[in-house]
Design a protein around this motif. Sequence first.
Motif, short mmCIF file in Angstrom:
data_model
loop_
_atom_site.label_atom_id
_atom_site.label_comp_id
_atom_site.label_asym_id
_atom_site.label_seq_id
_atom_site.Cartn_x
_atom_site.Cartn_y
_atom_site.Cartn_z
N LEU A 74 -15.01 7.02 -3.40
CA LEU A 74 -14.24 8.18 -3.94
C LEU A 74 -13.40 8.76 -4.53
O LEU A 74 -11.74 8.45 -4.10
CB LEU A 74 -14.32 8.84 -1.85
N ASN A 75 -13.22 9.47 -5.92
CA ASN A 75 -12.44 8.85 -5.95
C ASN A 75 -11.11 10.22 -6.99
O ASN A 75 -10.80 10.89 -8.18
CB ASN A 75 -12.61 8.41 -7.88
N SER A 79 -15.66 14.79 -5.44
CA SER A 79 -16.61 13.73 -4.32
C SER A 79 -16.08 13.92 -2.98
O SER A 79 -17.52 13.24 -2.69
CB SER A 79 -16.09 12.25 -5.66
N PHE A 80 -15.35 13.85 -2.41
CA PHE A 80 -15.37 13.90 -0.91
C PHE A 80 -16.51 15.15 -0.63
O PHE A 80 -16.65 14.79 -0.03
CB PHE A 80 -13.99 13.93 -0.35
N TYR A 81 -15.88 16.20 -0.96
CA TYR A 81 -16.60 16.87 -0.64
C TYR A 81 -18.26 17.11 -0.94
O TYR A 81 -18.67 16.96 -0.41
CB TYR A 81 -16.38 18.54 -1.35
N ARG A 82 -18.36 16.84 -1.64
CA ARG A 82 -19.84 17.09 -1.95
C ARG A 82 -20.98 15.22 -1.19
O ARG A 82 -21.90 15.99 -0.82
CB ARG A 82 -20.04 16.40 -3.58
N VAL A 425 -21.71 10.27 -4.55
CA VAL A 425 -21.99 11.44 -6.01
C VAL A 425 -22.39 10.28 -7.29
O VAL A 425 -21.88 9.72 -6.79
CB VAL A 425 -21.02 12.65 -6.38
N ASP A 426 -23.48 10.60 -8.00
CA ASP A 426 -23.13 9.75 -9.23
C ASP A 426 -21.93 9.33 -9.71
O ASP A 426 -21.17 10.53 -10.70
CB ASP A 426 -23.82 10.26 -10.40
N GLN A 427 -21.36 8.33 -9.39
CA GLN A 427 -20.02 8.10 -10.17
C GLN A 427 -20.33 7.85 -12.19
O GLN A 427 -19.34 7.85 -12.77
CB GLN A 427 -19.66 6.77 -9.59
N GLU A 428 -21.03 6.94 -12.21
CA GLU A 428 -20.69 7.32 -13.66
C GLU A 428 -21.33 8.69 -14.18
O GLU A 428 -20.46 8.49 -15.43
CB GLU A 428 -22.92 6.86 -13.89
N LYS A 429 -21.62 9.70 -13.49
CA LYS A 429 -21.88 11.18 -14.79
C LYS A 429 -20.06 10.89 -14.31
O LYS A 429 -20.29 11.63 -15.43
CB LYS A 429 -22.73 11.92 -13.65
N GLU A 430 -19.88 10.78 -13.51
CA GLU A 430 -18.19 11.66 -13.36
C GLU A 430 -17.45 10.21 -14.53
O GLU A 430 -16.44 11.50 -14.86
CB GLU A 430 -17.97 11.69 -12.01
#
Length: 560
Positions: A74-75, A79-82, A425-430
């Motif tokens: 969680l960066n 991301s935490f909320y999602r 969540v999609d980390q690559e997308k972020e």
Amino acid sequence: MTSKKSSTAISPFDLLPDEIWLKIFTELPVATICLCRVVSKKWYYLSLDETLWQYHSSHLFKPGPLPPRTSSTLNSWESFYRLQINWQRGNATKTFNFKAHNNKVVALKLRGDILVTGSTDDFIGVWNIKTGECKNKIEVGADIICVDFIEHKDVIACGSYYGEFGCKLISFSTGETLGKFAEEQWIGTQCMDMNDEYIALGTFKGMIHVLLWKDGRKVALFHVHSNRVAGVRLLGKNIVMSVSSNGAIDIFDITSSGLLYQYVPSRTSINICSFDNNVDGHDILCIAPSGAIFHIRWEDLPPPSFNEGEREGEDERIRRIYSREPMMIYENNNVPCRLLCAGIDSKYNHGVIGSLISYPPQGHLLIYPKVNSESVDVTNGIRGFNEVTLPPSIDTTVFNILDIDDERVVAGCTRGWIYCFEFTVDQEKEKKEKNVKGEEENEEIKNSRLSFKTTQSRMSLKKFSNSVPVKTKCNTWPNEKEADNNKENSTENLIENLYVNCSFEKFDSDQERGHEEIEEKEGEEKEETKQVQNGNEEFTNEENFIKDIKDLYCNNKVFI
């Protein structure tokens, strides 16, 4: 010209400071904030503000405090909320499965990215849950009913019900047997828990054995009841908690072998017991054979001061916490289907229950209702639960064991398969979005530097064009006054003609404004760079020309 001026006009909304916009965004629903991202660049960057998403995340845990964001994946607070929203709704962002055993999976333990599974096929599997890769498969030689492990101590513990041993210790890396505990009066291991020093084993006959797993020496023996032990948990350094199938919760002191406290929160038997996965939590979720659910919690003490922390040890603090009566967080006595397994985490309000619809066999993973500091009484069956969305191919799968962590649910089924449901969540997308954002910022900085250089070169060019040196008097023929006057006039005319007919242009104010308006429309970096280079070449030619003119007239080398 009017249209050009209107296109570059500043909106009054752009003059509002970012703090006011963030305050407005906090009053908007999250769906509206996401729509605001397509309005303008400013709103896009404001919608990514960390304080904004931290504020919305805190609403998910009210009336309790917002827990820290400690997960490695969680960066950002967004991301935490999602992640929390995906958990509450049961929307798994990634689902995969793999064949782990030939028979049904009856035991598993998840810590980090390492998963250890046990089955009635006499094998233990060690898996990387991120990739589904089997790191080791160990033959034990007996059925497995419970497992635990400590990776940094290189040890796996497994318990057997029908085997010739009650517990066997195995090397995590090599699979070699380190030792086993077996006694003549040993009857059926049911559950276990281990820490860096002790291992606690609960048996079918209601006995709890506490041993030093490094050398196998027995430390304590507690005979709780004649009923089986549904769950056991080591607390602190020298305290052990047990949950009996008759509904009693007992807390013992290992060093004195004495009973500290006993609670009977519900007058019903307990079939399944799940302890809090949060190391700082004090919750227990119990499920009766009839399907009734009750969730109890011991409230934590306020953090001690520096002096009190030195005087009070960890075990003393735990005694104080469990000396008080627990509070009932959730109770449901009207569950129509059979419940097979459960897992909870009070830190992030996560909880999952595996259920079975009678016939035809159909398994479900139910999201446990929100865990907060307020008492909840739900008597509407399982209608108050959300359900983890399962792919159509596994709708008929029956889950009989599960474990959870901050980001995923791992469940074992009766056919020997392991299913993993991730809510991250999609980390690559972020990462791509952050890279695009960084490139845009770098582009803006680069464009601003190019614009500054262009403006600076034009100002220098204009300055030199207004200061061309002209020699107004020449003493070549000092004896002829008329010649001097004619020479002076002709010299001025020559210099003016030379300057007017030179290859570079004069930039008046109107031309500058027109050129700047054209540059604002041109967005490509190559064209702007080319224009700057051309401007620099023109400036260099003009400077050299003026220098030559100075040399000619200063040295009296121009003759008319």
